[in-house]
Design a protein around this motif. Structure first.
Motif, mmCIF file in Angstrom:
data_model
loop_
_atom_site.group_PDB
_atom_site.id
_atom_site.type_symbol
_atom_site.label_atom_id
_atom_site.label_comp_id
_atom_site.label_asym_id
_atom_site.label_seq_id
_atom_site.Cartn_x
_atom_site.Cartn_y
_atom_site.Cartn_z
ATOM 1 N N ALA A 1 3.547 6.182 -5.472
ATOM 2 C CA ALA A 1 3.333 6.612 -7.018
ATOM 3 C C ALA A 1 2.210 7.558 -7.016
ATOM 4 O O ALA A 1 2.130 8.457 -7.919
ATOM 5 C CB ALA A 1 2.992 5.292 -7.539
ATOM 6 N N MET A 2 1.136 7.342 -6.259
ATOM 7 C CA MET A 2 0.130 8.441 -6.126
ATOM 8 C C MET A 2 0.732 9.921 -5.824
ATOM 9 O O MET A 2 0.097 10.706 -6.449
ATOM 10 C CB MET A 2 -0.937 7.747 -5.343
ATOM 11 C CG MET A 2 -1.765 6.873 -6.066
ATOM 12 S SD MET A 2 -2.176 7.098 -7.696
ATOM 13 C CE MET A 2 -3.270 8.543 -7.673
ATOM 14 N N GLY A 3 1.528 9.490 -4.733
ATOM 15 C CA GLY A 3 2.068 11.159 -4.133
ATOM 16 C C GLY A 3 2.797 11.808 -5.393
ATOM 17 O O GLY A 3 2.652 13.009 -5.407
ATOM 18 N N MET A 4 3.592 10.978 -6.170
ATOM 19 C CA MET A 4 4.244 11.864 -7.469
ATOM 20 C C MET A 4 3.126 12.587 -8.350
ATOM 21 O O MET A 4 3.279 13.510 -8.569
ATOM 22 C CB MET A 4 4.883 10.627 -7.931
ATOM 23 C CG MET A 4 5.996 11.320 -9.111
ATOM 24 S SD MET A 4 6.903 10.097 -9.920
ATOM 25 C CE MET A 4 5.288 8.890 -10.842
ATOM 26 N N GLY B 1 0.830 -1.280 -0.063
ATOM 27 C CA GLY B 1 0.012 0.124 0.083
ATOM 28 C C GLY B 1 0.826 1.335 0.062
ATOM 29 O O GLY B 1 0.495 2.241 -0.648
ATOM 30 N N SER B 2 1.974 1.184 0.819
ATOM 31 C CA SER B 2 2.748 2.452 0.880
ATOM 32 C C SER B 2 3.566 2.737 -0.430
ATOM 33 O O SER B 2 3.792 3.816 -1.108
ATOM 34 C CB SER B 2 3.914 2.230 1.830
ATOM 35 O OG SER B 2 3.075 2.207 3.298
ATOM 36 N N ALA B 3 3.826 1.280 -1.261
ATOM 37 C CA ALA B 3 4.398 1.617 -2.513
ATOM 38 C C ALA B 3 3.189 2.161 -3.524
ATOM 39 O O ALA B 3 4.101 3.268 -4.463
ATOM 40 C CB ALA B 3 4.848 0.139 -2.975
ATOM 41 N N VAL B 4 2.285 1.879 -3.671
ATOM 42 C CA VAL B 4 1.213 2.466 -4.355
ATOM 43 C C VAL B 4 0.924 3.782 -3.934
ATOM 44 O O VAL B 4 0.909 4.789 -4.909
ATOM 45 C CB VAL B 4 -0.112 1.738 -4.464
ATOM 46 C CG1 VAL B 4 -1.193 2.413 -5.103
ATOM 47 C CG2 VAL B 4 0.248 0.303 -5.039
ATOM 48 N N ALA B 5 0.955 4.224 -2.632
ATOM 49 C CA ALA B 5 0.763 5.643 -2.216
ATOM 50 C C ALA B 5 1.965 6.387 -2.566
ATOM 51 O O ALA B 5 1.863 7.783 -3.053
ATOM 52 C CB ALA B 5 0.793 5.754 -0.588
#
Length: 202
Positions: free
Chosen positions: A116-119, A110-114
């Motif tokens: 990417a979404m943060g970028m 979940g943090s990895a996806v977050a």
């Protein structure tokens, strides 16, 4: 009557031993890295009280308040806020408290996806139309904290040692061997009075 050293005595403890092995194999030991992860979780949580865009704080983005609407918060920013609070904060806290391997994997994914979404969230704020503000300090701090948290969760998850993997393999091998054994297999061992053929006249 069976003794603790006999087959029946061992079987009485075998289930407990296997349960302990499964529990140990399903847990992780972050060591000193647990403190780093806890600090990063606090930083991510703190970023929600800081502005993400103009006057819209992280909690405004998360809940979709009027301040978020006035700042023109886009979908990437909202998705990042949801992923960060659920996985980088929620699942990270649960993983640290329970030390469960599966929950640590969920926090990592979940943090990895977050990240990417943060970028995408930062990029969307930088390319926003003129009346709308750019990325705030809370969004940038939260995004960077999630990236570092993802790195540390990856290190924690991959610290499973070769000894733990070998123990799991040995447990699976013993389980496969025990499935092929019958109840009468323990009686196949030769007894002391059957070491050789009986002598005539004795």
């Amino acid at each position: 009557m069976s003794t603790p050293d006999g087959p029946d005595g061992f079987d009485s403890y075998k289930g407990d031993i296997e349960d302990v092995e499964r529990r140990v194999a399903g847990e992780f030991d972050p060591g000193a890295r647990a403190l780093v992860v806890a600090v990063l979780v606090f930083v991510v949580l703190l970023s929600f009280v800081l502005p993400h865009a103009g006057g819209a704080r992280g909690f405004d983005v998360l809940t979709g308040t009027d301040a978020a609407a006035e700042a023109g918060i886009s979908l990437p920013s909202r998705v990042f806020a949801i992923l960060a609070i659920v996985f980088s904060v929620g699942f990270s806290i649960v993983a640290l408290l329970t030390r469960r391997w599966a929950i640590a994997w969920v926090a990592l994914a979940g943090s990895a996806v977050a990240s990417a979404m943060g970028m995408l969230a930062v990029w969307s704020r930088q390319t926003a139309a003129e009346p709308y503000p750019g990325p705030g300090i809370g969004l940038i701090i939260g995004w960077l904290a999630v990236i570092v948290l993802t790195f540390h969760w990856a290190r924690v998850v991959w610290t499973r040692t070769a000894v733990q993997l070998a123990a799991e393999e040995e447990r699976r091998r013993r389980a496969a061997e025990n499935q092929g054994k019958g109840l009468l297999d323990f009686g196949d061992e030769p007894r002391d009075d059957q070491d050789g053929p009986a002598r005539p006249g004795v």
